[in-house]
Design a protein around this motif. Structure first.
Motif, PDB file in Angstrom:
ATOM      1  N   ALA A  78     -24.071 -45.611 -54.657  1.00  0.00           N
ATOM      2  CA  ALA A  78     -23.728 -44.189 -54.609  1.00  0.00           C
ATOM      3  C   ALA A  78     -24.065 -43.604 -53.240  1.00  0.00           C
ATOM      4  O   ALA A  78     -23.293 -42.801 -52.690  1.00  0.00           O
ATOM      5  CB  ALA A  78     -24.476 -43.437 -55.706  1.00  0.00           C
ATOM      6  N   GLN A  79     -25.169 -44.025 -52.659  1.00  0.00           N
ATOM      7  CA  GLN A  79     -25.564 -43.520 -51.345  1.00  0.00           C
ATOM      8  C   GLN A  79     -24.563 -43.962 -50.271  1.00  0.00           C
ATOM      9  O   GLN A  79     -24.148 -43.162 -49.436  1.00  0.00           O
ATOM     10  CB  GLN A  79     -26.966 -44.018 -50.996  1.00  0.00           C
ATOM     11  CG  GLN A  79     -27.460 -43.537 -49.653  1.00  0.00           C
ATOM     12  CD  GLN A  79     -28.809 -44.140 -49.294  1.00  0.00           C
ATOM     13  OE1 GLN A  79     -29.276 -45.080 -49.944  1.00  0.00           O
ATOM     14  NE2 GLN A  79     -29.434 -43.606 -48.269  1.00  0.00           N
ATOM     15  N   LYS A  80     -24.181 -45.235 -50.277  1.00  0.00           N
ATOM     16  CA  LYS A  80     -23.200 -45.729 -49.306  1.00  0.00           C
ATOM     17  C   LYS A  80     -21.880 -44.995 -49.440  1.00  0.00           C
ATOM     18  O   LYS A  80     -21.280 -44.585 -48.448  1.00  0.00           O
ATOM     19  CB  LYS A  80     -22.952 -47.233 -49.503  1.00  0.00           C
ATOM     20  CG  LYS A  80     -23.963 -48.124 -48.899  1.00  0.00           C
ATOM     21  CD  LYS A  80     -23.533 -49.571 -49.084  1.00  0.00           C
ATOM     22  CE  LYS A  80     -24.558 -50.546 -48.626  1.00  0.00           C
ATOM     23  NZ  LYS A  80     -24.140 -51.923 -48.833  1.00  0.00           N
ATOM     24  N   SER A  81     -21.424 -44.834 -50.667  1.00  0.00           N
ATOM     25  CA  SER A  81     -20.151 -44.156 -50.908  1.00  0.00           C
ATOM     26  C   SER A  81     -20.213 -42.708 -50.450  1.00  0.00           C
ATOM     27  O   SER A  81     -19.264 -42.192 -49.850  1.00  0.00           O
ATOM     28  CB  SER A  81     -19.786 -44.217 -52.390  1.00  0.00           C
ATOM     29  OG  SER A  81     -19.677 -45.560 -52.794  1.00  0.00           O
ATOM     30  N   SER A  82     -21.323 -42.051 -50.709  1.00  0.00           N
ATOM     31  CA  SER A  82     -21.494 -40.666 -50.291  1.00  0.00           C
ATOM     32  C   SER A  82     -21.491 -40.544 -48.767  1.00  0.00           C
ATOM     33  O   SER A  82     -20.906 -39.610 -48.208  1.00  0.00           O
ATOM     34  CB  SER A  82     -22.800 -40.117 -50.863  1.00  0.00           C
ATOM     35  OG  SER A  82     -22.958 -38.780 -50.509  1.00  0.00           O
ATOM     36  N   CYS A  83     -22.120 -41.485 -48.087  1.00  0.00           N
ATOM     37  CA  CYS A  83     -22.114 -41.484 -46.619  1.00  0.00           C
ATOM     38  C   CYS A  83     -20.703 -41.653 -46.069  1.00  0.00           C
ATOM     39  O   CYS A  83     -20.316 -40.985 -45.112  1.00  0.00           O
ATOM     40  CB  CYS A  83     -23.016 -42.588 -46.084  1.00  0.00           C
ATOM     41  SG  CYS A  83     -24.770 -42.273 -46.304  1.00  0.00           S
ATOM     42  N   ILE A  84     -19.943 -42.539 -46.675  1.00  0.00           N
ATOM     43  CA  ILE A  84     -18.566 -42.757 -46.221  1.00  0.00           C
ATOM     44  C   ILE A  84     -17.734 -41.509 -46.452  1.00  0.00           C
ATOM     45  O   ILE A  84     -16.942 -41.102 -45.591  1.00  0.00           O
ATOM     46  CB  ILE A  84     -17.953 -43.988 -46.916  1.00  0.00           C
ATOM     47  CG1 ILE A  84     -18.679 -45.249 -46.467  1.00  0.00           C
ATOM     48  CG2 ILE A  84     -16.467 -44.095 -46.609  1.00  0.00           C
ATOM     49  CD1 ILE A  84     -18.339 -46.473 -47.259  1.00  0.00           C
ATOM     50  N   LEU A  85     -17.915 -40.870 -47.617  1.00  0.00           N
ATOM     51  CA  LEU A  85     -17.199 -39.625 -47.884  1.00  0.00           C
ATOM     52  C   LEU A  85     -17.576 -38.551 -46.871  1.00  0.00           C
ATOM     53  O   LEU A  85     -16.731 -37.772 -46.415  1.00  0.00           O
ATOM     54  CB  LEU A  85     -17.474 -39.138 -49.310  1.00  0.00           C
ATOM     55  CG  LEU A  85     -16.796 -39.921 -50.422  1.00  0.00           C
ATOM     56  CD1 LEU A  85     -17.326 -39.475 -51.779  1.00  0.00           C
ATOM     57  CD2 LEU A  85     -15.291 -39.762 -50.350  1.00  0.00           C
ATOM     58  N   GLY A  86     -18.848 -38.497 -46.493  1.00  0.00           N
ATOM     59  CA  GLY A  86     -19.291 -37.544 -45.466  1.00  0.00           C
ATOM     60  C   GLY A  86     -18.647 -37.822 -44.125  1.00  0.00           C
ATOM     61  O   GLY A  86     -18.257 -36.888 -43.411  1.00  0.00           O
ATOM     62  N   CYS A  87     -18.524 -39.100 -43.768  1.00  0.00           N
ATOM     63  CA  CYS A  87     -17.853 -39.467 -42.512  1.00  0.00           C
ATOM     64  C   CYS A  87     -16.381 -39.057 -42.546  1.00  0.00           C
ATOM     65  O   CYS A  87     -15.847 -38.563 -41.542  1.00  0.00           O
ATOM     66  CB  CYS A  87     -17.972 -40.962 -42.252  1.00  0.00           C
ATOM     67  SG  CYS A  87     -19.626 -41.491 -41.802  1.00  0.00           S
ATOM     68  N   ILE A  88     -15.745 -39.283 -43.670  1.00  0.00           N
ATOM     69  CA  ILE A  88     -14.338 -38.881 -43.800  1.00  0.00           C
ATOM     70  C   ILE A  88     -14.227 -37.368 -43.636  1.00  0.00           C
ATOM     71  O   ILE A  88     -13.373 -36.873 -42.893  1.00  0.00           O
ATOM     72  CB  ILE A  88     -13.764 -39.332 -45.161  1.00  0.00           C
ATOM     73  CG1 ILE A  88     -13.629 -40.854 -45.209  1.00  0.00           C
ATOM     74  CG2 ILE A  88     -12.412 -38.668 -45.416  1.00  0.00           C
ATOM     75  CD1 ILE A  88     -13.272 -41.404 -46.572  1.00  0.00           C
ATOM     76  N   LYS A  89     -15.110 -36.634 -44.286  1.00  0.00           N
ATOM     77  CA  LYS A  89     -15.064 -35.175 -44.229  1.00  0.00           C
ATOM     78  C   LYS A  89     -15.275 -34.662 -42.808  1.00  0.00           C
ATOM     79  O   LYS A  89     -14.610 -33.729 -42.368  1.00  0.00           O
ATOM     80  CB  LYS A  89     -16.116 -34.584 -45.162  1.00  0.00           C
ATOM     81  CG  LYS A  89     -16.086 -33.083 -45.245  1.00  0.00           C
ATOM     82  CD  LYS A  89     -17.129 -32.568 -46.218  1.00  0.00           C
ATOM     83  CE  LYS A  89     -17.091 -31.048 -46.291  1.00  0.00           C
ATOM     84  NZ  LYS A  89     -18.102 -30.545 -47.203  1.00  0.00           N
ATOM     85  N   SER A  90     -16.196 -35.283 -42.072  1.00  0.00           N
ATOM     86  CA  SER A  90     -16.489 -34.796 -40.724  1.00  0.00           C
ATOM     87  C   SER A  90     -15.506 -35.275 -39.666  1.00  0.00           C
ATOM     88  O   SER A  90     -15.371 -34.649 -38.620  1.00  0.00           O
ATOM     89  CB  SER A  90     -17.903 -35.188 -40.314  1.00  0.00           C
ATOM     90  OG  SER A  90     -18.009 -36.584 -40.211  1.00  0.00           O
ATOM     91  N   SER A  91     -14.821 -36.372 -39.930  1.00  0.00           N
ATOM     92  CA  SER A  91     -13.947 -36.919 -38.889  1.00  0.00           C
ATOM     93  C   SER A  91     -12.461 -36.625 -39.078  1.00  0.00           C
ATOM     94  O   SER A  91     -11.698 -36.700 -38.133  1.00  0.00           O
ATOM     95  CB  SER A  91     -14.150 -38.430 -38.774  1.00  0.00           C
ATOM     96  OG  SER A  91     -13.804 -39.065 -39.977  1.00  0.00           O
ATOM     97  N   VAL A  92     -12.043 -36.307 -40.286  1.00  0.00           N
ATOM     98  CA  VAL A  92     -10.632 -36.020 -40.539  1.00  0.00           C
ATOM     99  C   VAL A  92     -10.455 -34.505 -40.535  1.00  0.00           C
ATOM    100  O   VAL A  92     -11.045 -33.799 -41.356  1.00  0.00           O
ATOM    101  CB  VAL A  92     -10.169 -36.630 -41.886  1.00  0.00           C
ATOM    102  CG1 VAL A  92      -8.726 -36.257 -42.170  1.00  0.00           C
ATOM    103  CG2 VAL A  92     -10.332 -38.140 -41.856  1.00  0.00           C
ATOM    104  N   THR A  93      -9.662 -34.018 -39.600  1.00  0.00           N
ATOM    105  CA  THR A  93      -9.508 -32.565 -39.471  1.00  0.00           C
ATOM    106  C   THR A  93      -8.569 -31.993 -40.517  1.00  0.00           C
ATOM    107  O   THR A  93      -8.755 -30.881 -40.966  1.00  0.00           O
ATOM    108  CB  THR A  93      -8.993 -32.211 -38.070  1.00  0.00           C
ATOM    109  OG1 THR A  93      -7.773 -32.910 -37.838  1.00  0.00           O
ATOM    110  CG2 THR A  93     -10.016 -32.591 -37.021  1.00  0.00           C
ATOM    111  N   SER A  94      -7.581 -32.762 -40.903  1.00  0.00           N
ATOM    112  CA  SER A  94      -6.622 -32.268 -41.882  1.00  0.00           C
ATOM    113  C   SER A  94      -7.192 -32.428 -43.289  1.00  0.00           C
ATOM    114  O   SER A  94      -7.769 -33.459 -43.624  1.00  0.00           O
ATOM    115  CB  SER A  94      -5.307 -33.044 -41.775  1.00  0.00           C
ATOM    116  OG  SER A  94      -4.437 -32.685 -42.815  1.00  0.00           O
ATOM    117  N   ARG A  95      -7.056 -31.430 -44.113  1.00  0.00           N
ATOM    118  CA  ARG A  95      -7.518 -31.503 -45.497  1.00  0.00           C
ATOM    119  C   ARG A  95      -6.347 -31.683 -46.462  1.00  0.00           C
ATOM    120  O   ARG A  95      -6.505 -31.530 -47.664  1.00  0.00           O
ATOM    121  CB  ARG A  95      -8.272 -30.219 -45.885  1.00  0.00           C
ATOM    122  CG  ARG A  95      -9.527 -29.988 -45.081  1.00  0.00           C
ATOM    123  CD  ARG A  95     -10.616 -30.943 -45.555  1.00  0.00           C
ATOM    124  NE  ARG A  95     -11.857 -30.705 -44.832  1.00  0.00           N
ATOM    125  CZ  ARG A  95     -12.362 -31.529 -43.950  1.00  0.00           C
ATOM    126  NH1 ARG A  95     -11.753 -32.652 -43.672  1.00  0.00           N
ATOM    127  NH2 ARG A  95     -13.479 -31.250 -43.341  1.00  0.00           N
TER     128      ARG A  95
END
Length: 130
Positions: A78-95
């Protein structure tokens, strides 16, 4: 049972003999023994001239303990997945959905599904965490 311990040691001796005959060497620091039954003798085995260690550590990338409780594995996943989701959120400008939806199965799901057949969450709290 002692007969089982002797059989395992004989098999390990055969492996060492086979490896020596084929000019191969084992990394004697890597083999670990996982004791799954409380109160067993916790025997050590020989691999050539080295001794095996006891382990409560990772095996095939899975965290395990003597009770085969996978709560730690669920928390780590869960921690790894959450970190990856955070990276996606911070690096992808389009929502927009067309950008975000393909990233989840490509980047997050592999971590959630890696060896799931072995460590599948069994407790409700682990399922909720994931």
């Amino acid at each position: 049972m002692p007969e089982g311990w002797d059989a395992i040691q004989r098999d390990m001796d055969k492996l060492v003999k086979w490896a020596h005959g084929n000019l191969l060497r084992f990394n004697k620091a890597k083999p670990k023994v996982l004791h799954l039954v409380k109160g067993n003798a916790q025997d050590r085995y020989r691999l050539g001239d080295g001794q095996t260690e006891s382990s409560h550590a990772k095996n095939l990338g899975l965290l395990e303990d003597e009770r085969l409780d996978m709560t730690k594995q669920c928390a780590l996943t869960a921690q790894k997945s959450s970190c990856i989701l955070g990276c996606i959120k911070s690096s992808v400008t389009s929502r927009s959905r067309e950008w975000i939806l393909p990233l989840y199965p490509a980047l997050v799901r592999p971590h959630l599904e890696c060896c799931i057949q072995l460590w599948g969450p069994q407790h409700r709290k682990d399922m909720d965490l994931l």
